[in-house]
Design an enzyme around this catalytic site. Structure first.
Site, PDB file in Angstrom:
ATOM      1  N   GLN A  44       0.841  -1.203   0.000  1.00 56.45           N
ATOM      2  CA  GLN A  44       0.000   0.000   0.000  1.00 56.45           C
ATOM      3  C   GLN A  44       0.875   1.252   0.000  1.00 56.45           C
ATOM      4  O   GLN A  44       1.097   1.862   1.029  1.00 56.45           O
ATOM      5  CB  GLN A  44      -0.892  -0.025   1.249  1.00 56.45           C
ATOM      6  N   PHE A  45       1.357   1.653  -1.173  1.00 55.97           N
ATOM      7  CA  PHE A  45       2.227   2.832  -1.248  1.00 55.97           C
ATOM      8  C   PHE A  45       1.507   4.105  -0.840  1.00 55.97           C
ATOM      9  O   PHE A  45       2.132   5.073  -0.419  1.00 55.97           O
ATOM     10  CB  PHE A  45       2.840   2.981  -2.643  1.00 55.97           C
ATOM     11  N   THR A  46       0.172   4.113  -0.906  1.00 48.96           N
ATOM     12  CA  THR A  46      -0.568   5.329  -0.568  1.00 48.96           C
ATOM     13  C   THR A  46      -0.501   5.669   0.921  1.00 48.96           C
ATOM     14  O   THR A  46      -0.932   6.753   1.319  1.00 48.96           O
ATOM     15  CB  THR A  46      -2.039   5.242  -1.024  1.00 48.96           C
TER      16      THR A  46
END
Length: 145
Positions: free
Chosen positions: A78-80
């Site tokens: 989950q890069f966000t």
């Protein structure tokens, strides 16, 4: 490295309508990486996640860990989690590790979780995923190292 951990009764992740990871009782992890992350962060957070005690004992107190309840982990990249929302209305992601750095870290993190004796299911790094879960509690813990 950042993790959003949710205690779940069940969770699954699908890609294009196909379930690629599914667990019953356990933790659903959203996992993000920064450019400077390495084994120090991985080892620390594997230890914290695997040894977290948020499952109820006979007295109803959060006193049992994942292994005590035969739980599993669903780990989702989950890069966000590194979104910068300070300016404007569109988030920036420059604080997130690039895929060439993040993917090996994510894979290593999941291997280390599994090596600790916990069953681990995953999504697919970089894919458009749909995640379903039933949060138990609700209990949500945020880790950062």
């Amino acid at each position: 490295m950042r993790i959003v951990l949710q205690k779940v009764n069940h969770a699954q992740v699908s890609i294009d309508g196909t379930v690629v990871g599914k667990i019953g009782k356990g933790y659903m992890l959203l996992v993000g990486f920064a450019p400077g992350d390495g084994d120090e962060q991985l080892d620390y957070l594997v230890h914290k996640v695997v040894n977290l005690r948020v499952f109820e004992d006979e007295q109803g107190k959060m006193n049992r860990g994942l292994k005590d309840v035969d739980g599993a982990i669903l780990s989702i990249s989950q890069f966000t989690l590194y979104a910068d929302t300070r300016h404007g209305n569109r988030p920036g992601f420059t604080a997130a590790a690039k895929p060439a750095i993040a993917k090996p870290l994510y894979d290593r993190f999941n291997r280390k979780l599994a090596a600790s004796g916990v069953h681990v299911e995953t999504g697919r790094f970089g894919a458009d995923m749909q995640v379903e879960l039933e949060n138990d509690g609700p209990t949500t813990i945020i880790y950062e190292k």
